[in-house]
Design a protein around this motif. Structure first.
Motif, short mmCIF file in Angstrom:
data_model
loop_
_atom_site.label_atom_id
_atom_site.label_comp_id
_atom_site.label_asym_id
_atom_site.label_seq_id
_atom_site.Cartn_x
_atom_site.Cartn_y
_atom_site.Cartn_z
N CYS A 110 0.82 -1.22 0.00
CA CYS A 110 0.00 0.00 0.00
C CYS A 110 0.86 1.27 0.00
O CYS A 110 0.65 2.17 -0.82
N ALA A 115 -1.04 4.11 -2.02
CA ALA A 115 -2.18 4.34 -1.13
C ALA A 115 -1.97 5.62 -0.34
O ALA A 115 -0.85 5.94 0.08
N ALA A 272 -9.03 0.25 -4.32
CA ALA A 272 -7.69 0.65 -4.72
C ALA A 272 -7.70 1.31 -6.10
O ALA A 272 -6.99 2.30 -6.33
N SER A 330 -9.02 5.10 1.06
CA SER A 330 -7.92 4.29 1.59
C SER A 330 -8.15 3.92 3.05
O SER A 330 -7.81 2.81 3.48
N LEU A 334 -7.66 -0.10 2.61
CA LEU A 334 -6.26 -0.48 2.48
C LEU A 334 -5.59 -0.51 3.84
O LEU A 334 -6.25 -0.46 4.87
#
Length: 433
Positions: A110, A115, A272, A330, A334
């Motif tokens: 990530c 991310a 994502a 995010s 994530l």
């Protein structure tokens, strides 16, 4: 408290906390160094090798897709599901050693591939897991309080490295603990000891090795200036706006988390891709590098603080819009930490207001940092300390406006969260029969 300090078990715990601070700091150093090298390779060196001066606007799309696939795989197959969701806070519950491989793999994917999250959450998990690995499983099951204290000490040792000071880690834990007196002292001593040892080792090893870690720092700032009435007149409503905006984004991030957890394998990848599209949208609309809207944002924050007048208003606006939405998505899907990107969002929002009459650039930057950190951490004292340390020599002069901004953002953010929180269903009417 003297009785606690005379307890042999507690003194052994202090010794263990000091000892584990060394390997944890080295592990944190290795993690952030590898993450920094992967970021540079993917976002700078690779585009250059392909003939681009900077990464093209579409660059985030394939990278974030890969990150989503990796996180989805980790969440489905490895213990611990890759760590806790950042929308749930800076740190999570103690992380068992068996979950560390998933945490490291998901975080590196990530944080390196784009991310909009920071390294602080995974670092706390790594510190917690490594600290608990020093204790046998049977001992952990028999002493849950010792597990909590040792895990907190490990987390403190790790997070002190990335924030650049054990003081931030100590204040975070004091404020987050929610209790005082001897219990607080019993918790904070091993945490402070581990974080101090870890910070010394991390700093010394970094100087010796010469490796870059990309830590959170502002090497250059606007010229220092005395606070004026206009700084408070504009700073208070700005802090309220930032607090409300952060609360809104985090509330939306919680809805993203609820949606994602129902079908994580597919929806993590979808989220994502959305993050990649938002970052690409920023680059396409401004003509600037997508790297500014991707990743944790510490390098962009340093650039922004050093040259605040070099950014067009439209670019700042698009940065806040696109990076804010990408951060929101995010948070709920994530893996990483919530605080690094929001510091950039707060600073950029404040600098959008730098031309207001009587509002200084440095006080505005101070308001943005403190308000964003306070509304995200929900710990106003910790947010103030973090902002003061980030501002360095200029921080002391800005303390009054920092404190006011931190409190205002916290209060407004909490009120907004309470208003937007889902209400429980009304009880069914009683049966008259």
């Amino acid at each position: 408290m003297p009785e606690v300090l005379r307890t042999p078990g507690y003194l052994r715990l202090l010794l263990v906390a000091a000892v584990v601070g060394v390997p944890i700091s080295l592990a944190a150093f290795g993690f952030v160094t590898l993450e920094h090298a992967m970021q540079n390779g993917l976002w700078q060196h690779l585009p250059h090798k392909m003939g681009y001066s900077v990464a093209p606007w579409w660059w985030p799309l394939p990278l974030l897709t890969v990150a989503g696939l990796v996180v989805a795989g980790v969440a489905a197959r490895l213990p611990g599901a890759g760590g806790h969701l950042p929308v749930n806070g800076l740190g999570g519950p103690p992380v068992l050693p068996s979950a560390l491989p998933g945490v490291v793999v998901a975080a590196l994917a990530c944080l390196s591939f784009g991310a909009v999250l920071g390294p602080e959450g995974p670092l706390m998990a790594i510190g917690s897991g490594l600290a608990l690995s020093a204790v046998r499983g049977a001992r952990r099951a028999a002493a849950p309080e010792m597990v909590a204290v040792l895990a907190a000490a490990g987390s403190a040792a790790a997070i002190a490295t990335v924030f650049g000071s054990p003081l931030v880690a100590a204040v975070l834990l004091i404020e987050a603990a929610g209790f005082g007196g001897p219990r607080l002292t019993a918790l904070i001593l091993p945490c402070l000891l581990a974080s101090g040892v870890g910070a010394v080792v991390f700093t010394g090893f970094g100087a010796w090795s010469g490796l870059a870690t990309g830590g959170l720092a502002l090497p250059s700032l606007p010229p220092s200036q005395s606070l004026r009435a206009g700084d408070f007149l504009w700073g208070v409503p700005l802090a309220a706006v930032i607090g409300c905006g952060v609360a809104l984004l985090m509330t939306l991030g919680r809805h993203v988390a609820d949606w994602t957890t129902r079908h994580p394998s597919r929806r993590i990848v979808m989220c994502a891709i959305v993050v990649g599209a938002l970052v690409a949208g920023y680059a396409a609309s401004t003509g600037r590098s997508p790297e500014e809207a991707a990743l944790s944002g510490q390098s962009t924050l340093a650039t922004l603080a050093a040259n605040p007048h070099s950014w067009a208003t439209s670019a700042l606006f698009m940065l806040v819009l696109c990076k804010g939405l990408a951060w929101c998505v995010s948070l709920g899907s994530l893996r990483g930490g919530p605080i690094f990107p929001v510091l950039l969002l707060g600073a950029a929002t404040a600098l959008l207001c730098q031309d207001l009459p009587g509002f200084g650039t440095l006080p505005g930057l101070a308001v943005g940092l403190a308000a964003a950190a306070s509304a995200t951490l929900r710990l106003p004292v910790s947010a103030t300390v973090l902002a003061v340390l980030l501002l360095g020599d200029h921080g002391t002069d800005q303390v009054p406006v920092l404190v006011v901004a931190s409190v205002v953002a916290f209060v407004v953010g909490e009120l907004a969260r309470a208003k937007w929180a889902p209400r429980p269903p009304a009880p069914a009417p009683a049966d008259p029969s």
